[in-house]
Write a protein that holds these residues in place. Structure first.
Motif, mmCIF file in Angstrom:
data_model
loop_
_atom_site.group_PDB
_atom_site.id
_atom_site.type_symbol
_atom_site.label_atom_id
_atom_site.label_comp_id
_atom_site.label_asym_id
_atom_site.label_seq_id
_atom_site.Cartn_x
_atom_site.Cartn_y
_atom_site.Cartn_z
ATOM 1 N N GLY A 158 -9.546 -8.785 13.352
ATOM 2 C CA GLY A 158 -10.729 -9.247 12.633
ATOM 3 C C GLY A 158 -11.745 -9.878 13.557
ATOM 4 N N ILE A 159 -12.905 -10.120 12.993
ATOM 5 C CA ILE A 159 -13.948 -10.883 13.672
ATOM 6 C C ILE A 159 -14.317 -12.033 12.750
ATOM 7 N N LEU A 160 -14.207 -13.243 13.281
ATOM 8 C CA LEU A 160 -14.608 -14.424 12.517
ATOM 9 C C LEU A 160 -15.914 -14.900 13.129
ATOM 10 N N ASP A 161 -16.998 -14.711 12.365
ATOM 11 C CA ASP A 161 -18.324 -15.020 12.912
ATOM 12 C C ASP A 161 -18.866 -16.269 12.218
ATOM 13 N N GLY A 162 -19.437 -17.167 13.001
ATOM 14 C CA GLY A 162 -20.040 -18.371 12.424
ATOM 15 C C GLY A 162 -19.155 -19.600 12.506
ATOM 16 N N PHE A 163 -18.006 -19.467 13.158
ATOM 17 C CA PHE A 163 -17.130 -20.636 13.295
ATOM 18 C C PHE A 163 -17.828 -21.672 14.181
ATOM 19 N N PRO A 164 -17.750 -22.947 13.795
ATOM 20 C CA PRO A 164 -18.441 -23.991 14.565
ATOM 21 C C PRO A 164 -18.067 -23.968 16.054
ATOM 22 N N ALA A 165 -19.041 -24.221 16.884
ATOM 23 C CA ALA A 165 -18.835 -24.232 18.331
ATOM 24 C C ALA A 165 -18.111 -25.495 18.761
ATOM 25 N N ASN A 166 -17.526 -25.428 19.961
ATOM 26 C CA ASN A 166 -16.989 -26.636 20.592
ATOM 27 C C ASN A 166 -15.751 -27.189 19.914
ATOM 28 N N PHE A 167 -15.034 -26.328 19.197
ATOM 29 C CA PHE A 167 -13.825 -26.783 18.506
ATOM 30 C C PHE A 167 -12.607 -26.392 19.329
ATOM 31 N N LYS A 168 -11.775 -27.382 19.647
ATOM 32 C CA LYS A 168 -10.576 -27.130 20.450
ATOM 33 C C LYS A 168 -9.480 -26.589 19.545
ATOM 34 N N ILE A 169 -9.042 -25.374 19.808
ATOM 35 C CA ILE A 169 -8.021 -24.743 18.974
ATOM 36 C C ILE A 169 -6.628 -25.182 19.404
ATOM 37 N N ASP A 170 -5.783 -25.490 18.414
ATOM 38 C CA ASP A 170 -4.376 -25.766 18.669
ATOM 39 C C ASP A 170 -3.619 -24.446 18.460
ATOM 40 N N PHE A 171 -3.399 -23.722 19.556
ATOM 41 C CA PHE A 171 -2.812 -22.383 19.445
ATOM 42 C C PHE A 171 -1.373 -22.412 18.952
ATOM 43 N N GLU A 172 -0.649 -23.466 19.337
ATOM 44 C CA GLU A 172 0.737 -23.570 18.882
ATOM 45 C C GLU A 172 0.803 -23.712 17.370
ATOM 46 N N GLU A 173 -0.050 -24.598 16.871
ATOM 47 C CA GLU A 173 -0.128 -24.795 15.427
ATOM 48 C C GLU A 173 -0.540 -23.495 14.734
ATOM 49 N N LEU A 174 -1.480 -22.788 15.337
ATOM 50 C CA LEU A 174 -1.940 -21.536 14.740
ATOM 51 C C LEU A 174 -0.804 -20.527 14.669
ATOM 52 N N ASN A 175 -0.044 -20.400 15.756
ATOM 53 C CA ASN A 175 1.067 -19.448 15.755
ATOM 54 C C ASN A 175 2.108 -19.807 14.702
ATOM 55 N N ARG A 176 2.353 -21.111 14.565
ATOM 56 C CA ARG A 176 3.317 -21.559 13.554
ATOM 57 C C ARG A 176 2.830 -21.145 12.167
ATOM 58 N N PHE A 177 1.543 -21.297 11.937
ATOM 59 C CA PHE A 177 0.982 -20.953 10.630
ATOM 60 C C PHE A 177 1.053 -19.441 10.387
ATOM 61 N N VAL A 178 0.686 -18.665 11.403
ATOM 62 C CA VAL A 178 0.700 -17.203 11.251
ATOM 63 C C VAL A 178 2.128 -16.717 10.999
ATOM 64 N N ALA A 179 3.095 -17.370 11.627
ATOM 65 C CA ALA A 179 4.500 -16.962 11.486
ATOM 66 C C ALA A 179 4.990 -17.091 10.047
ATOM 67 N N LYS A 180 4.351 -17.959 9.268
ATOM 68 C CA LYS A 180 4.784 -18.138 7.867
ATOM 69 C C LYS A 180 4.617 -16.867 7.037
ATOM 70 N N ARG A 181 3.687 -16.033 7.429
ATOM 71 C CA ARG A 181 3.431 -14.800 6.679
ATOM 72 C C ARG A 181 4.360 -13.676 7.111
ATOM 73 N N LYS A 182 5.006 -13.888 8.255
ATOM 74 C CA LYS A 182 5.782 -12.844 8.916
ATOM 75 C C LYS A 182 6.942 -12.377 8.054
ATOM 76 N N PRO A 183 7.207 -11.082 8.047
ATOM 77 C CA PRO A 183 8.419 -10.611 7.375
ATOM 78 C C PRO A 183 9.645 -11.014 8.184
#
Lengths: 361, 361, 361, 361
Positions: free
Chosen positions: B25-50
């Motif tokens: 996907g492309i997420l356009d318009g997300f606020p600039a200068n935001f520090k992403i927590d990639f570990e947290e993101l991966n944990r969240f994405v994993a919840k959908r995982k089969p």
């Protein structure tokens, strides 16, 4: 973006407040060269009108539609169709105390907080009177769809806990005649159930209270292929349209919340030779795309918030106060919601009907 | 317009099919200068995982998110954030018979009719695998909202006719801890109810069948004023977002379909000094605008259409045939739907949070 | 809304930065069942590539297009077509001093001020490298339009003050053969003028400087009726598309700025029996709607901002500094702008071609 | 999508035809709580009015603006502002022969071909009378921008080949006083040039002909950061807005078509300490984002198509005929185009001003 527009190829933009000059709209993108049946349109718009029976509000609104553009010699020209319905009987003095207190479960407080200003003569922009513009536009959409064979029919199937069963979600025909529906002041086509509902509403009204209800809707002869995956699934856009109607708290397609309790083997709609399905729990939409079976859904309306009983509330300084509804309000909104549900559904269907013309060679 | 984009100021556009190169996907318009927590993101994405537990499908999808743009030294730059999740374990041979028959209550037939062509190796674009892109984008939105104090929480509150009661719709706090939810393989925070649900699903699975369920969601600390009347009411856009998720058949806010049976005097939320309300049947939204109380709603998911039982169906020539699901499919989809409901809700909330910044001086 | 999307029925969303992983896009709404000529597409994309001749930058970018979705067995499926062009030869060390100084007449300063963060390894998102995604999408649009008989042709008609006259704006055929255009490294089909232009550019380059130029474009066999009054006139949307290309400072249709000096009696295009016009100063568009005559326009590109000369500038603290371009940049951008002008025009034409299918019965 | 709407956060939708009931619009998204100066607005709207001087058409249009919604006690409420300007002096009999013949270089033919129906009493929707709605909406936008310090000024700088030089594109102030501009019936602030232009127009008119012209516009105190790369660059959206005005054939920013003849070393705007630039050939926009310097551009208007001379044309059967303009038309449209250019520019600036509020913390 600012929220007063709906639709893609057919876009309705509405304006107006309950106690201003009037309510109106611009319908842009309507097909050219379409002969409007103004009598039929007026009849449809009148269905939303207050004062139709003793159970609905006695406010008198003539709802005369004044067309301002887009029509030449009775036919659409393809240019924007603008229209205005003037407010005649606004009686803003009924609402004077709104200036100082917020009505519970109304939008007054939220509007004031959002905009920092509000036309306190009444509901203003948040009044359900805004929906008259939707009914005008939707009425035009209905007429056009009919020439393509697509028909919509909404009716009341629940008031309080009185619910009318209906099981004709599979046939390619409308479930009832218009007479059956219009014979009931509730717009509930089952006369026994309608009488029960009427008693309940009268009792509720007598006690200074209000009650909720549900509107069901069936759409037949929908061509296969309408809907744009993945975000603009036909049911998603219908859901958007229906939840944009005042007082709607729930929307369900097909078996809806009941489907949760089913097994796949019960709920799956098996195909028959030719592409129709034996059952129609999917309500005519698969993967967000119409499959040629009838579409049907139910819409839940909360009880009207304005009641004759005294209620605690707060004033504009957010300090404790009280309020008693003095306006002429419906005890149950669903009979008048029937044409609104039809109008919003028709706008969606027409939009996606036109969008589908883009596909194919 | 073409259906693969969602949102206004924040716009997510997704692409990809279940058996192609991947989903993204492309997420356009997300606020600039935001520090992403990639570990947290991966944990969240994993919840959908089969393959998370024995009740969900055993397909293995690693769902590694590869970011392609819009991030510099761990921070967003304000430019479009593109990402790709490759398909590793597609095993398209499980799906070979789809080439000739349409799966009942799947989108195969509707897609073929609409587009005249379909990637018959699997669900293709209509597969729920598409939602992984939504979860990635929604996960970023969740992180941003959290820094503004806005929190979302979804959980399973019904499977079949087993329903967990919960009554914390009024407090400004999330109803459960994340541990309480994640301790249950059903994501149902009541352990007794969760066990019951689990038994039901195992029994259902053993019989080669599937079952539906509901996901509830609560959103707290929503600022007053979000939502754009009259068509883009906050509940209307949430409704759109939720109905765009695969298999959703119903959405209700607050008391929802139950509100129909209430009197206005019961259902109205009386104001307290300061602007909060005593009850919260309105679910934090009045007139389409957030009023500062928690938002909550329920989403009904139909039973999974792919089952191990033999079903009658038709082939591509629309002639009678039969099918038996051989793929690895969930018997109940709701535990994996929890992050999808959160993701879509977060995208809506962030969009309207940003939109509200336009208002005011 | 966030700016990375263009189009209505056909929507291109691009992503990527000059020194990140790559540039790509999602083309949503492309007609299904269209067989792509990948060889032809690669040839078209290659026209934008740097390093084609001694007058263009010697940076090597292979511009291999990797398709990620939306194509099955060589045909479009109607689902979003995603693609990625990886950055291979980014050599970000050439740009190190950008970290501290703003390049004059570049977007560095404006981006930093807008977003508060910037990928300072190069132009990032503002680099013309972003246009490779437009060329891929536009190349697909061109192929589709050709099957409907609609053809586009752009070429260089001015460099500095050397201008090539051309007067075939009336015939239904393209003005030149592709060979005539491609024979010139300037993409100027008049070989004498092309040689003059080449000398000028070489001289300019030798002096460490750059020069501007114009691209002309002619579109033939456009059906009557394309364009949506009043704001989305065909020329207005083309204007939007063309001004979105880096370095464009002017756009004119038909006689353009020259038309100002004409009398109505000279400039009016008189009708001939059948609906064609004797002259075509209107450039095929009347009232924003195509009238069946060829569409043509000119696009002015400013001189490239990066030059080898030392220039005064400021650093990130907004204090005086100086800069000297060390990267490998074009002395004149117009030959490589030719496919970009064609691509953006093709995207507009295809969008409005599809939109017109909605009209009529 | 249907073409009658413009803008994102601020959206103007117009309606109406030249010989119908009137022209009007809905301006949705205008900031709440703004006190409108109605006198100033009327003065601005009057600038577009015909019959202002002997060189403009003597049709009398009072252009009284009737507001229908969105304003309470003189202030905007944040809800849609609808307005109507009735047609009083339409004299459709002047246009009777349009029923049978197409006016050369008018939109009649294209509209008929597109929609299959046309209000043949006059230009209908394609008439420049539609722009009165833009001037009303733009007038409100101008008032709002002024409170934020942003000012716009348009004036006539060319008629035929008479061109007024002006070189104040760098200073943060408007180039002329309003009096200097309004003192000239041409709205050309140089009185000598204005006199020359007037002579030319009178001579042209006397010969039954018309002539083109250019409008220049300067915008000062634009905050840094407006514009949304990559497709919604500030210049791209301004280009869209300007090309949507009737009769516009060219738009150029800064040095425009002249920039083509410059070297980079001449054309580059070198930075000064603090972020301003020494020159302003870029016209205040870099990479599509405002950089804090004044924005300026020129707009080319073709000669008016309706002339008193007899011209060959065709009738509705596409057979040869002739026509002679009998209506009261301008010999040169540019003086009345000045407020239209200002209005469209103001709508774009306000939209992007609001959009920029989304950025930042």
């Amino acid at each position: 973006m600012a929220g007063s527009s709906f639709g893609k190829l057919i876009q309705l933009t509405t304006f107006g407040e309950s106690h201003g000059i009037g309510i109106g709209g611009i319908l842009d993108g309507f097909p050219a060269n379409f002969k409007i049946d103004f009598e039929e349109l007026n009849r449809f718009v009148a269905k939303r009108k207050p004062g139709q029976s003793k159970i609905t509000t006695q406010r008198k609104e003539d709802d005369d539609v004044e067309f301002l553009s887009g029509i030449f010699e009775g036919k659409t020209t393809g240019t924007p169709i603008a229209f205005l319905i003037r407010n005649y009987d606004s009686k803003s003095k009924d609402y004077d105390n709104n200036k100082v207190v917020y009505r519970p479960s109304h939008a007054d407080f939220a509007y004031d907080q959002k905009y920092g200003i509000r036309d306190h003569r009444g509901g203003g922009r948040s009044s359900a009177r805004e929906t008259v513009a939707r009914v005008v536009a939707g009425g035009l959409a209905l007429q056009y769809l009919k020439t393509k064979g697509i028909e919509l029919q909404a009716f009341v199937d629940q008031v309080g806990d009185i619910r009318m069963p209906w099981e004709d979600q599979h046939s390619d025909e409308l479930a009832y005649t218009e007479n059956e529906i219009e014979a009931s002041i509730l717009r509930c086509p089952n006369s026994n159930v309608s009488s029960e509902m009427q008693s309940l509403i009268e009792k509720t009204k007598a006690s200074g209270d209000s009650i909720g209800g549900c509107v069901a809707c069936k759409i037949v002869n929908v061509p296969v292929g309408l809907g744009e995956p993945v975000f603009d699934k036909l049911n998603a856009v219908l859901g958007h349209a229906l939840f944009s109607i005042n007082a709607v708290k729930g929307v369900e397609f097909g078996a809806g919340f009941e489907s949760v309790t089913k097994n796949g083997s019960e709920h799956n709609d098996l195909f028959e030779e030719g592409g129709k399905t034996v059952t129609n729990y999917s309500a005519g939409i698969q993967g967000g795309i119409s499959n040629g079976m009838p579409i049907y859904f139910r819409v839940a309306f909360k009880p009207v918030a304005t009641i004759a009983k005294i209620q605690n509330t707060i004033d504009a300084d957010l300090r404790t106060s009280s309020i008693q509804g003095k306006g002429r309000h419906d005890a149950c909104v669903v009979p008048r919601a029937v044409p609104i549900v039809e109008a919003m559904s028709a706008l969606v269907l027409l939009d996606y009907y036109l969008l589908q013309k883009v596909h194919g060679q």
